[in-house]
Design an enzyme around this catalytic site. Structure first.
Site, mmCIF file in Angstrom:
data_model
loop_
_atom_site.group_PDB
_atom_site.id
_atom_site.type_symbol
_atom_site.label_atom_id
_atom_site.label_comp_id
_atom_site.label_asym_id
_atom_site.label_seq_id
_atom_site.Cartn_x
_atom_site.Cartn_y
_atom_site.Cartn_z
ATOM 1 N N LYS A 19 0.902 -1.342 -0.048
ATOM 2 C CA LYS A 19 0.073 0.067 0.121
ATOM 3 C C LYS A 19 0.728 1.281 0.001
ATOM 4 O O LYS A 19 0.702 2.190 -0.833
ATOM 5 C CB LYS A 19 -1.007 0.186 1.280
ATOM 6 C CG LYS A 19 -1.931 1.306 1.318
ATOM 7 C CD LYS A 19 -2.614 1.624 0.136
ATOM 8 C CE LYS A 19 -3.011 2.854 0.111
ATOM 9 N NZ LYS A 19 -4.397 3.147 1.112
ATOM 10 N N CYS A 77 -3.417 10.620 2.319
ATOM 11 C CA CYS A 77 -2.718 9.284 1.871
ATOM 12 C C CYS A 77 -1.330 9.671 1.256
ATOM 13 O O CYS A 77 -0.399 9.306 1.507
ATOM 14 C CB CYS A 77 -3.537 8.425 1.073
ATOM 15 S SG CYS A 77 -5.302 8.362 1.751
HETATM 16 N N1 SAJ Z 1 -2.960 14.903 -8.155
HETATM 17 C C1 SAJ Z 1 -2.097 15.660 -8.988
HETATM 18 N N2 SAJ Z 1 -2.026 15.193 -10.287
HETATM 19 C C2 SAJ Z 1 -2.228 14.089 -10.822
HETATM 20 C C3 SAJ Z 1 -3.247 13.214 -9.823
HETATM 21 C C4 SAJ Z 1 -3.264 13.764 -8.481
HETATM 22 O O1 SAJ Z 1 -1.622 16.634 -8.535
HETATM 23 O O2 SAJ Z 1 -2.188 13.528 -11.838
HETATM 24 C C5 SAJ Z 1 -3.065 15.333 -6.775
HETATM 25 C C6 SAJ Z 1 -4.616 15.558 -6.276
HETATM 26 O O3 SAJ Z 1 -5.122 16.884 -6.873
HETATM 27 C C7 SAJ Z 1 -4.355 15.365 -4.807
HETATM 28 C C8 SAJ Z 1 -3.303 14.459 -4.601
HETATM 29 O O4 SAJ Z 1 -2.573 14.304 -5.777
HETATM 30 O O5 SAJ Z 1 -4.276 16.775 -4.390
HETATM 31 C C9 SAJ Z 1 -3.762 12.898 -4.275
HETATM 32 O O6 SAJ Z 1 -5.057 12.601 -5.244
HETATM 33 P P1 SAJ Z 1 -5.085 11.200 -5.926
HETATM 34 O O7 SAJ Z 1 -6.238 11.262 -6.814
HETATM 35 O O8 SAJ Z 1 -3.754 10.820 -6.566
HETATM 36 O O9 SAJ Z 1 -5.164 10.318 -4.744
HETATM 37 P P2 SAJ Z 1 -6.117 10.163 -3.481
HETATM 38 O O10 SAJ Z 1 -5.271 10.676 -2.177
HETATM 39 O O11 SAJ Z 1 -7.363 10.606 -3.634
HETATM 40 O O12 SAJ Z 1 -6.233 8.554 -3.341
HETATM 41 C C10 SAJ Z 1 -4.990 7.747 -3.120
HETATM 42 C C11 SAJ Z 1 -5.303 6.370 -4.299
HETATM 43 N N3 SAJ Z 1 -4.053 5.859 -4.518
HETATM 44 C C12 SAJ Z 1 -3.498 5.619 -5.590
HETATM 45 O O13 SAJ Z 1 -3.938 5.955 -6.624
HETATM 46 C C13 SAJ Z 1 -2.207 4.909 -5.739
HETATM 47 C C14 SAJ Z 1 -6.110 5.495 -3.902
HETATM 48 O O14 SAJ Z 1 -6.321 4.623 -4.536
HETATM 49 C C15 SAJ Z 1 -6.007 5.219 -2.373
HETATM 50 O O15 SAJ Z 1 -6.868 4.385 -1.529
HETATM 51 C C16 SAJ Z 1 -5.756 6.413 -1.474
HETATM 52 O O16 SAJ Z 1 -4.770 7.210 -1.975
HETATM 53 C C17 SAJ Z 1 -5.466 6.178 -0.012
HETATM 54 O O17 SAJ Z 1 -6.669 6.022 0.657
HETATM 55 O O18 SAJ Z 1 -4.223 5.757 0.432
#
Ligand code: SAJ
Length: 400
Positions: A202, A256
């Site tokens: 994870k 996360c």
């Molecule tokens: N973000 C960017 N650019 C991107 C993608 C995301 O700047 O291209 C930013 C988002 O705006 C946000 C942050 O990253 O601020 C995190 O967003 P996210 O959509 O990447 O992830 P989370 O935090 O909503 O959820 C993640 C997920 N993990 C992965 O995709 C590997 C989810 O599957 C997990 O269950 C979750 O963390 C968790 O609970 O750990």
């Protein structure tokens, strides 16, 4: 008779999990330390925004398959889904997991299964076993497993069912028992391993994403210096069959991705170089955005600065570790102008002047896009004429 399940922590993971299990016929008892959350839930209402969750919870409560209280009850399966933040020094704060373990300990019986869903440092599932068995020493055949939650806010209900799951027990029987349980409601693959590998898996998933977002964020800063449109650049580069660059933003938020990589750094500080650097790159991005605003604000006398979005990403209400909130608070502290903010998913937030989108667009001199909410993507570009735009999410980058 259906198994009884006790879910500890009714937040973004525990609540959807509890209501999904209730909808599958399990007798579910949800526990939360917040009495307001418990009271709301028992009325069939919820305290978070997640598509479809309100309907699922209402029907689970009406069917009496889901009940909530502040007290743990005996059950066959205990699921711990509490926060695992870090402290000031980036060290994991396991106090919620410890408190949850100790609260279930008096109710655990031999043959029960205790599952940790919270994202946790390597070794935490073993710690849970120790906390429970030192509180309740007569136990000797309890099963313990880690099954990290992997759902993405905004698509939780779909992903709870469809995602593949990693199950890692502290021993083979624990792994087997936990896998059998998840197979009753997960449509994705249920993959088995040991607890430590499941914990690391994870952390690695979220670190992978963090490192890749850091790459995009670094590119955005480089491109600004080189006067290249980073959004166009990434779109073009991603036409390569083996390139898939993520999107830059104002920083990385949420509970996360901005947190979990530190658990790896804490465990292997001299080895986790790239992971630590990625964290630093992403943590520095909000300050770079603030610099951009400062430069633009210098052209005005007390400009109105409209900040679009507060949540940590699009179309959710979750403000935890949100770079947008961090940026707005810093802009206010710097007194660069009159700071107003728009957040369609939140009613109010202390210390921030929330206005509706039209008011913001009409009155702003500078528009700072911090979140790519669907409402903002629909803004008519005519409404932006004559205003300075700082678009950290690239929603206005497309050529007319
Ligand atoms: N973000 C960017 N650019 C991107 C993608 C995301 O700047 O291209 C930013 C988002 O705006 C946000 C942050 O990253 O601020 C995190 O967003 P996210 O959509 O990447 O992830 P989370 O935090 O909503 O959820 C993640 C997920 N993990 C992965 O995709 C590997 C989810 O599957 C997990 O269950 C979750 O963390 C968790 O609970 O750990």
């Amino acid at each position: 008779m259906e198994k009884k399940i006790c879910v500890i922590g009714l937040g973004y993971i525990g609540l959807p999990t509890a209501s999904l299990l209730a909808s599958r016929g399990y007798d579910v008892h949800g526990v939360d330390v917040r009495q307001d959350v418990v009271d709301l839930l028992n009325k069939g209402e919820i305290h978070i925004v997640e598509p479809g969750l309100d309907i699922l919870v209402r029907s689970a409560i009406q069917s009496k398959k889901l009940k909530a209280s502040a007290q743990v009850k005996s059950a066959d399966i205990f699921i711990i889904a509490v926060p695992t933040p870090f402290r000031e020094n980036h060290q994991a704060d396991l106090s919620y997991v410890e408190a949850a373990s100790k609260s279930v300990a008096p109710f655990v019986k031999d043959g029960n299964l205790v599952i940790l869903e919270s994202t946790s440092p390597v070794g935490t599932t073993e710690k849970i076993k120790n906390w429970i068995e030192s509180t309740n020493p007569q136990l000797n055949t309890v099963h313990y497993a880690h099954c990290p939650e992997r759902v993405i806010p905004g698509h939780v209900l779909k992903e709870l069912i469809e995602n593949d799951r990693i199950i890692g027990g502290v021993d083979e029987e624990s792994t087997k028992q936990a896998a059998l349980f998840y197979q009753t409601f997960v449509e994705g693959k249920v993959l088995t391993t040991g607890a430590r590998t499941a914990e690391m898996c994870k952390l690695v998933e979220n670190s992978f994403r963090d490192v890749n977002i850091a790459f995009a964020n670094e590119l955005s800063v480089i491109c600004d210096e080189l006067k290249i449109n980073v959004w166009e650049l990434i779109q073009l580069a991603n036409h390569h069959p083996r390139v898939n660059i993520l999107q830059p933003g104002p920083g990385v938020g949420g509970h996360c991705i901005a947190v979990d990589p530190w658990f790896i750094v804490e465990a292997a500080p001299t080895k986790a170089k790239l992971i630590a650097t990625a964290r630093q790159v992403n943590d520095a991005k909000p300050y770079w955005v603030i610099e951009q605003v400062k430069q633009q604000a210098a052209h005005y006398k007390m400009p109105v600065i409209a900040c679009l979005g507060l949540s940590f990403k699009a179309n959710i209400d979750d403000l935890r570790e949100s770079p947008a909130v961090e940026i707005i608070k810093e802009l206010q502290a710097l007194e660069l102008g009159k700071i107003i903010a728009v957040e369609p998913n939140v009613q109010s937030i202390a210390g921030i002047n929330l206005v509706d989108l039209n008011t913001a667009l009409e009155t702003a001199d500078i528009i700072l896009v911090l979140v790519d909410h669907k409402e903002f993507k629909q803004i008519n570009k005519k409404q932006l004429q004559g205003k300075k735009i700082i678009d950290t999410r690239g929603i206005f980058h497309a050529k007319d």
